[in-house]
Design a protein around this motif. Structure first.
Motif, short mmCIF file in Angstrom:
data_model
loop_
_atom_site.label_atom_id
_atom_site.label_comp_id
_atom_site.label_asym_id
_atom_site.label_seq_id
_atom_site.Cartn_x
_atom_site.Cartn_y
_atom_site.Cartn_z
N LEU A 1 -8.18 -10.06 30.39
CA LEU A 1 -7.89 -10.94 31.52
C LEU A 1 -7.05 -12.14 31.10
CD1 LEU A 1 -11.34 -11.12 33.36
CD2 LEU A 1 -9.34 -9.78 34.00
N GLU B 1 -0.52 -2.94 32.03
CA GLU B 1 -1.77 -3.65 31.78
C GLU B 1 -2.50 -2.99 30.62
OE1 GLU B 1 -3.94 -3.80 35.46
OE2 GLU B 1 -3.22 -5.83 35.79
N VAL C 1 -12.95 -8.16 30.99
CA VAL C 1 -13.99 -7.66 31.90
C VAL C 1 -14.22 -6.18 31.63
CG1 VAL C 1 -12.28 -7.23 33.75
CG2 VAL C 1 -14.68 -7.48 34.34
N THR C 2 -15.47 -5.76 31.67
CA THR C 2 -15.76 -4.33 31.51
C THR C 2 -15.34 -3.61 32.80
OG1 THR C 2 -18.02 -4.69 32.30
CG2 THR C 2 -17.70 -4.60 29.93
N ILE C 3 -14.70 -2.46 32.62
CA ILE C 3 -14.28 -1.68 33.78
C ILE C 3 -14.75 -0.23 33.61
CG2 ILE C 3 -12.29 -3.12 34.35
CD1 ILE C 3 -10.49 -1.06 32.99
N LYS D 1 -10.84 -4.53 30.21
CA LYS D 1 -9.48 -4.94 30.54
C LYS D 1 -9.30 -6.40 30.14
CE LYS D 1 -6.47 -6.15 34.26
NZ LYS D 1 -6.35 -6.48 35.65
N PHE E 1 -13.82 -7.05 43.69
CA PHE E 1 -13.60 -6.61 42.31
C PHE E 1 -13.39 -5.11 42.30
CE2 PHE E 1 -15.78 -4.98 38.37
CZ PHE E 1 -14.77 -5.35 37.47
N ASP E 2 -12.28 -4.70 41.66
CA ASP E 2 -12.02 -3.26 41.50
C ASP E 2 -12.54 -2.84 40.13
OD1 ASP E 2 -11.06 -0.74 41.05
OD2 ASP E 2 -9.08 -1.12 41.90
N PRO E 3 -13.65 -2.12 40.07
CA PRO E 3 -14.27 -1.80 38.78
C PRO E 3 -13.47 -0.79 37.94
CG PRO E 3 -15.46 -0.74 40.55
CD PRO E 3 -14.41 -1.57 41.19
N THR E 4 -12.49 -0.13 38.54
CA THR E 4 -11.68 0.82 37.77
C THR E 4 -10.57 0.13 37.02
OG1 THR E 4 -12.13 2.43 39.49
CG2 THR E 4 -10.42 3.01 37.92
N THR E 5 -9.95 -0.85 37.67
CA THR E 5 -8.81 -1.54 37.03
C THR E 5 -9.17 -2.91 36.48
OG1 THR E 5 -8.14 -2.59 39.09
CG2 THR E 5 -7.21 -0.40 38.62
N GLY E 6 -10.26 -3.48 36.96
CA GLY E 6 -10.63 -4.83 36.55
C GLY E 6 -9.95 -5.91 37.39
N ASN F 1 -13.21 2.75 33.78
CA ASN F 1 -12.07 3.65 33.77
C ASN F 1 -12.44 4.94 33.03
OD1 ASN F 1 -9.61 4.98 33.16
ND2 ASN F 1 -8.51 3.07 33.57
#
Lengths: 355, 81
Positions: free
Chosen positions: A225, A203, A237-239, A223, B18-23, A241
């Motif tokens: 989409l 990904e 989408v903002t993530i 990430k 929603f998993d905010p670490t992986t999106g 990480n």
């Protein structure tokens, strides 16, 4: 307070969009309330006509005309529009802008650009070499100048792999015949070298960042989409990480980056390892997502250029989604005429004539 | 067992996650959502089953099965190690 006049390039908001329009959109929200103009390479680049964002747009010769021609064109525009800042947003024009940075500074026009050395350190063709002494993982990569070298490169890397142009475009090749076809089409369009890179299944996630002499000012991780057939993010989408942010901070420090940029990573599905695919030397076309998430990086870049205090960005809103769309602008023929004949959308001396 | 990834999840009452670490985004059914909430509160398996028995008019055997299915699903999604 005088409103700064800022010029932004990259009005090509097409299927492989330039970052100009989202940079303008971000600057529209700046507390500096800047006046905005656009620099374009073609009459029909959609950003030219987005008069909600810009008050005028100007045509430029393509970057291969060289820095002298670019400087002449800017001087002509500067006589009507006293620019304070120029933000070049396309990879292919950065060499020319770096070459004339001093002359523009003398004219009172500021920019935030990496040095020539830093620009080439992050070049796709040198990236493996530049980061070889760091812990950053990169997919196995070969840089080839001619078709004769392709066989050896593909034998060493193995299929599937990616064939990439020096500035833009990447194609997935499953066998030698496909790779050879892409070598010819890429080299015809973007010249050589062509980059041969191992395919990593996983990904993609990218960070849009701004650095000040190697120090991260702000950064938003996204990430992808939804991808177009050109591999461009059409939704993301903002993530949150932290690993991407941490490694990006150390890379930008290592290469002493100055200015806006985008780092592209892929997280390998089967191992979870994170590979750096490339570093783009300017803001990405999704930069407005960073603005909407709480980090107006183009605004911060302008403040850096003008020597003002830079906003501090400690966080951003995670879970913010962008979905790009296409829209038919209806343009009066007078505007096409103005850009074609006079090279600008509006003549400030007879503004009403092109309405 | 680690619930680190679960603690970061944004859970909606309608099951959208929603998993905010992986999106990544997921849809959980009501039972799975309840189990995830219990796991985040660091409840044990026995405590979760007991809680579900109080909440739903379903037998213990079925709830045991739901619990096992949910755990397998969470592991497949990489949300629970």
């Amino acid at each position: 307070m005088k409103r700064p006049l800022i010029a932004v390039s990259g009005m090509n908001a097409v299927d492989s969009p330039g970052p100009g329009v989202p940079v303008l959109r971000s600057l529209k929200e700046s507390d500096l309330h800047p006046r905005l103009i656009g620099f374009a390479y073609g009459t029909l680049e959609p950003g030219n006509f987005m008069t909600d964002f810009l008050e005028n747009s100007f045509l430029f010769p393509y970057p291969n005309a060289g820095p002298g021609v670019l400087l002449d064109r800017i001087k002509k525009i500067h006589s009507d529009y006293q620019m304070d800042v120029i933000i070049p947003t396309l990879d292919s024009e950065l060499d020319n802008y770096i070459a004339i940075e001093h002359e523009l500074d003398q004219m009172g026009i500021k920019m935030v650009l990496p040095g020539k050395k830093e620009l080439h350190t992050r070049d796709k063709t040198y990236l493996s070499e530049s980061l070889k002494d760091t812990e950053v993982l990169l997919p196995e990569t070969r840089t080839i100048q001619d078709i004769a070298s392709l066989r050896q490169a593909t034998d060493e890397i193995g299929f599937p792999l990616f064939m990439k142009g020096i500035f833009y475009e990447a194609f997935y090749a499953r066998n030698y015949e496909e790779a050879a076809g892409y070598f010819y089409s890429i080299s015809a369009k973007w010249g050589v070298p062509v980059i041969v890179q191992k395919y990593i299944s996983g990904e993609e996630c990218n960070i849009c960042a701004l650095a000040n002499k190697g120090e991260l000012v702000g950064g938003v991780v996204m990430k992808k989409l939804f991808l177009t057939d050109k591999g461009k993010a059409w939704a993301g989408v903002t993530i949150g990480n932290e690993e991407v942010k941490k490694i990006s901070t150390s890379i930008l420090k290592f290469i002493n980056w100055h200015g806006g940029c985008e780092l592209e990573f892929i997280i390998e599905s089967k191992t979870g390892k994170m590979y750096l695919l490339e570093i783009n030397p300017r803001f990405p076309a999704w930069v407005y997502l960073a603005t909407a998430s709480g980090q107006n990086l183009p605004d911060a870049l302008v403040k850096m250029a003008l020597g003002k205090s830079i906003p501090s960005f400690s966080s951003y809103e995670v879970g913010k989604v962008f979905v790009r769309h296409s829209w038919d602008e209806i343009i009066p023929m007078k505007q096409i005429e103005a850009l074609t004949v006079y090279g600008q959308l509006v003549d400030p001396k007879k503004e009403s004539s092109y309405e | 067992m680690s619930i680190g990834s679960l603690k970061n999840l944004a859970l909606s009452d309608n099951g959208f996650v929603f998993d905010p670490t992986t999106g990544n985004t997921f849809i959980f059914n009501e039972t799975a959502l309840t189990i995830v909430r219990c796991l985040i509160q660091e409840k044990s398996k026995e405590e979760i089953i007991r809680f579900l028995l109080e909440e739903y008019e379903v037998g213990a055997e079925e709830l045991e099965r739901d619990y096992s299915d949910t755990m397998i699903h969470l592991k497949e999604l990489g949300l629970y190690q």
